[in-house]
Structure formats: structure tokens, C-alpha cells
Scaffold this active site. Sequence first.
Site, PDB file in Angstrom:
ATOM      1  N   ASP A  82       8.163 -12.494  -3.522  1.00 28.78           N
ATOM      2  CA  ASP A  82       7.712 -11.127  -3.252  1.00 28.78           C
ATOM      3  C   ASP A  82       6.784 -11.138  -2.024  1.00 28.78           C
ATOM      4  OD1 ASP A  82       7.398  -8.415  -3.879  1.00 28.78           O
ATOM      5  OD2 ASP A  82       5.691  -8.788  -5.210  1.00 28.78           O
ATOM      6  N   HIS A  83       7.018 -10.255  -1.084  1.00 20.06           N
ATOM      7  CA  HIS A  83       6.168 -10.130   0.110  1.00 20.06           C
ATOM      8  C   HIS A  83       5.988 -11.439   0.881  1.00 20.06           C
ATOM      9  CE1 HIS A  83       5.151  -5.957  -0.610  1.00 20.06           C
ATOM     10  NE2 HIS A  83       4.961  -6.268  -1.880  1.00 20.06           N
ATOM     11  N   ASP A 104       8.597  -9.753   4.345  1.00 20.09           N
ATOM     12  CA  ASP A 104       7.795  -8.557   4.584  1.00 20.09           C
ATOM     13  C   ASP A 104       7.152  -8.661   5.961  1.00 20.09           C
ATOM     14  OD1 ASP A 104       6.087  -6.467   4.728  1.00 20.09           O
ATOM     15  OD2 ASP A 104       4.991  -6.896   2.878  1.00 20.09           O
ATOM     16  N   HIS A 211       8.369  -0.456  -4.177  1.00 22.70           N
ATOM     17  CA  HIS A 211       7.149  -1.247  -4.395  1.00 22.70           C
ATOM     18  C   HIS A 211       6.040  -0.321  -4.892  1.00 22.70           C
ATOM     19  CE1 HIS A 211       7.957  -5.272  -2.586  1.00 22.70           C
ATOM     20  NE2 HIS A 211       9.055  -4.623  -2.259  1.00 22.70           N
ATOM     21  N   GLY A 212       4.997  -0.933  -5.433  1.00 24.53           N
ATOM     22  CA  GLY A 212       3.843  -0.146  -5.859  1.00 24.53           C
ATOM     23  C   GLY A 212       4.220   0.852  -6.938  1.00 24.53           C
ATOM     24  N   ALA A 213       5.009   0.405  -7.933  1.00 21.26           N
ATOM     25  CA  ALA A 213       5.588   1.342  -8.903  1.00 21.26           C
ATOM     26  C   ALA A 213       4.904   1.331 -10.262  1.00 21.26           C
ATOM     27  CB  ALA A 213       7.079   1.063  -9.058  1.00 21.26           C
ATOM     28  N   ASP A 256       3.484  -4.939 -11.031  1.00 22.06           N
ATOM     29  CA  ASP A 256       2.538  -6.044 -11.224  1.00 22.06           C
ATOM     30  C   ASP A 256       1.268  -5.535 -11.915  1.00 22.06           C
ATOM     31  OD1 ASP A 256       1.016  -8.301 -11.105  1.00 22.06           O
ATOM     32  OD2 ASP A 256       1.049  -8.548  -8.951  1.00 22.06           O
ATOM     33  N   THR A 257       0.651  -4.508 -11.323  1.00 21.19           N
ATOM     34  CA  THR A 257      -0.631  -4.006 -11.831  1.00 21.19           C
ATOM     35  C   THR A 257      -0.606  -3.693 -13.334  1.00 21.19           C
ATOM     36  OG1 THR A 257      -1.189  -3.123  -9.666  1.00 21.19           O
ATOM     37  CG2 THR A 257      -2.319  -2.128 -11.539  1.00 21.19           C
TER      38      THR A 257
HETATM   39  P1  13P Z   1       1.963  -2.359  -8.368  1.00 23.36           P
HETATM   40  O1  13P Z   1       0.649  -2.765  -7.798  1.00 23.36           O
HETATM   41  O2  13P Z   1       2.125  -0.878  -8.389  1.00 23.36           O
HETATM   42  O3  13P Z   1       2.240  -2.956  -9.703  1.00 23.36           O
HETATM   43  O4  13P Z   1       3.108  -2.882  -7.361  1.00 23.36           O
HETATM   44  C1  13P Z   1       3.598  -4.190  -7.448  1.00 23.36           C
HETATM   45  C2  13P Z   1       4.493  -4.544  -6.306  1.00 23.36           C
HETATM   46  O5  13P Z   1       4.914  -3.735  -5.496  1.00 23.36           O
HETATM   47  C3  13P Z   1       4.844  -5.963  -6.170  1.00 23.36           C
HETATM   48  O6  13P Z   1       5.602  -6.201  -5.036  1.00 23.36           O
HETATM   49  O1  G3H Z   2       2.508  -6.937  -4.248  1.00 19.85           O
HETATM   50  C1  G3H Z   2       2.266  -7.696  -5.155  1.00 19.85           C
HETATM   51  C2  G3H Z   2       1.043  -7.804  -5.920  1.00 19.85           C
HETATM   52  O2  G3H Z   2       0.682  -6.753  -6.726  1.00 19.85           O
HETATM   53  C3  G3H Z   2      -0.097  -8.445  -5.218  1.00 19.85           C
HETATM   54  O3  G3H Z   2      -0.009  -9.714  -5.688  1.00 19.85           O
HETATM   55  O4  G3H Z   2      -2.320 -10.604  -5.691  1.00 19.85           O
HETATM   56  O5  G3H Z   2      -0.321 -12.078  -5.984  1.00 19.85           O
HETATM   57  O6  G3H Z   2      -0.784 -11.070  -3.742  1.00 19.85           O
HETATM   58  P1  G3H Z   2      -0.944 -10.935  -5.218  1.00 19.85           P
HETATM   59 ZN    ZN Z   3       5.057  -4.898  -3.423  1.00 18.47          ZN
END
Ligand code: 13P
Ligand code: G3H
Ligand code: ZN
Length: 306
Positions: A82-83, A104, A211-213, A256-257
Site C-alpha cells: 500500500d502506498h 504512489d 483510499h481513506g474509506a 485501516d483507521t
Molecule cells: P483510512 O485511514 O480511512 O482507514 O484509509 C486507509 C487507506 O487508504 C490505506 O491505504
Molecule cells: O494509508 C495507509 C495508512 O492508514 C497509513 O499507514 O501508518 O502504516 O503508513 P502507515
Molecule cells: Zn491509502
Amino acid sequence: MSLVPGKEILAEANRQGYAVGAFNFNNLEFLQAIVTAADHTETPVFIATTEGAIKYAGLDYIVAMAQTAARSTKTPICLHLDHGRNLDVIRRCIDAGYTSVMIDASNLAFEENTAKTKTVVEIAHKKGVSVEAELGRLKGIEDNISVAERDSFLVDPEQARRFVKATGVDSLAPAIGTSHGAFKFKGKPRLDFDRLHQVKALTNGLPLVLHGASTVPRELLDRCQKSGVKIPGAQGVPEEQLIQAIKHGINKVNVDTDLRLAFTAGVRTVLNENPGQFDPRKYLSPGRESVAELVKGKILLFRQGR
Ligand code: 13P
Ligand code: G3H
Ligand code: ZN
């Protein structure tokens, strides 16, 4: 089963008009929770690690754990970077057994993003590894924002068309107003669905990624708050808007969050209630269960388009 290329999972989701989840992990407990949820719902899933996760857990540990997890279920699992920003890390992931990588380079100018993405596609495709890229910047749409301001950071659909043609990527993450973390919007949450619709059309129906979902659900915030987590003003993407995004062509939803919140609430609750407890298995298990329940719910939500 072995780990499968991301492209296969996304092609099926795209064909049937639904989305799969991509869930981040940094340790064994999160990985087990995600794979348990995928197995119980019999739904393919991306297990995602950032460069930060690799630094924390070590690439060899991650790949070994992911391969073991994939072998434990008949449900297709894709191990995804990821990223990815660093070409050296991306190469190491491809060589080590990742089945999907994200490049990314969205912080670079359009031409540089295109060139860097093209290089990654050439390296990855030789080994059957799928590639995701990003266009635009992840930033919430503020109230009263002008059209010019929106255009300055959200994806440009015409650029998306050129980018996909020039790079040969397998999926694209267009910035449409979401952002990472627990504080996504200062005002009312809102995503740019028109833009998303145009990107899907101009890229000939390419699988798209949101992303950011994280939704930062109320009940989870309440559990966090009760256990002592202090995050006033936290706000995620409302579930109805996620459904809308999937209907407009999103096939992979990154979370992730919400997992971090669920785990932390689970662990803190046990520790608060049992101040004498110091066996990590006794507080990590509730964290793991809390993540598994959350992920099950997400998977079922994202599948709704089917
Ligand atoms: P959140 O912070 O909204 O969970 O997004 C995670 C994400 O986009 C990981 O690539
Ligand atoms: O985009 C992804 C995450 O929410 C941030 O993760 O803290 O492992 O970089 P990280
Ligand atoms: Zn992301």
C-alpha cells in the site's frame, strides 16, 4: 491456496459490480482477524502493508505470515503493498512474493507520476504482479470550496484517461475527496461522484480504488471513548456514500483507521476492567476479535452491489 494477483480479484469484482476490502496489517493479530473475516464470509480480500508496516514487522516475516494465512483458507487472498513510494522497496516486495503493489507517485507532477508508474508496471508485470497507482491528492472537500480549488487537488478525469493508456496499470485510485485517518472532514462529508463516474467511463471501466474509506462508526467511537481514547471531532465517510462510490465504479475499498480503532477499543477495555492482567494473550485476543467482527461487517457492506 497460494496468494493470488490483485488483478484477478478486481476483475471479478468489476464484472459483478461490487467492491472488495483492502485491510492494513502490521502484526499477526490483525492479519489473523482479516483472514478469519474473509474465510467466514467466503469473500476475496486484499491484505495490505505500507512501507511503515514493512519497517515495523520486517518483509520476510510479513510474506511468511501472509503465505501461511493464504494457505489456511480457500478464499483468494492478495498480498498488497500500500502506498509504495520507494522503487527499491517495491522491487523487494515483488521479489519476495507480494501479488500486488501500489506505486504512489501522486505527490509528483503528472508526467513524473506517469513515468515512475510505467517503470513499476514493467517490473511488476514481468513477474505477474498487479499494479495500482494514484492520481490527485487525498484531501477532504471543505465546505464552500470553489470549483478551481477542487480541480487543483482532485483527480482530473481526462488526465486519468491518458495516465491509464500510457502506463498500463491494473487499477487506479482517483482522489475524489476522501483522506486518510480519523479526521476526514471539517464540515459535511462529501465525495465527488460526478468525477468518479467520469473517471470510470474515460478509463474504459478500469477497476477503481477508494483510499481513506474508514467510516469511523458512531458505535466504535463510543466504545473508544468509554475505554479512554480521546479523539474529539473524528469523522469518517458515511456508509451510504461508500455504497454510492461502489455503485459508481469503486471495486476496492481501503480501510485501516477503523481496524486500529476496533483493536484499541478491544485491548483498552480489557486492560481497564482487569488492572492486574499482564498476559498479552488475554488482551490481544479481544483486540483481534474486535477487528475480525469489524472486518466481517465491512466485507458484507462492500459486497452489496453484487
Ligand atoms: P483510512 O485511514 O480511512 O482507514 O484509509 C486507509 C487507506 O487508504 C490505506 O491505504
Ligand atoms: O494509508 C495507509 C495508512 O492508514 C497509513 O499507514 O501508518 O502504516 O503508513 P502507515
Ligand atoms: Zn491509502
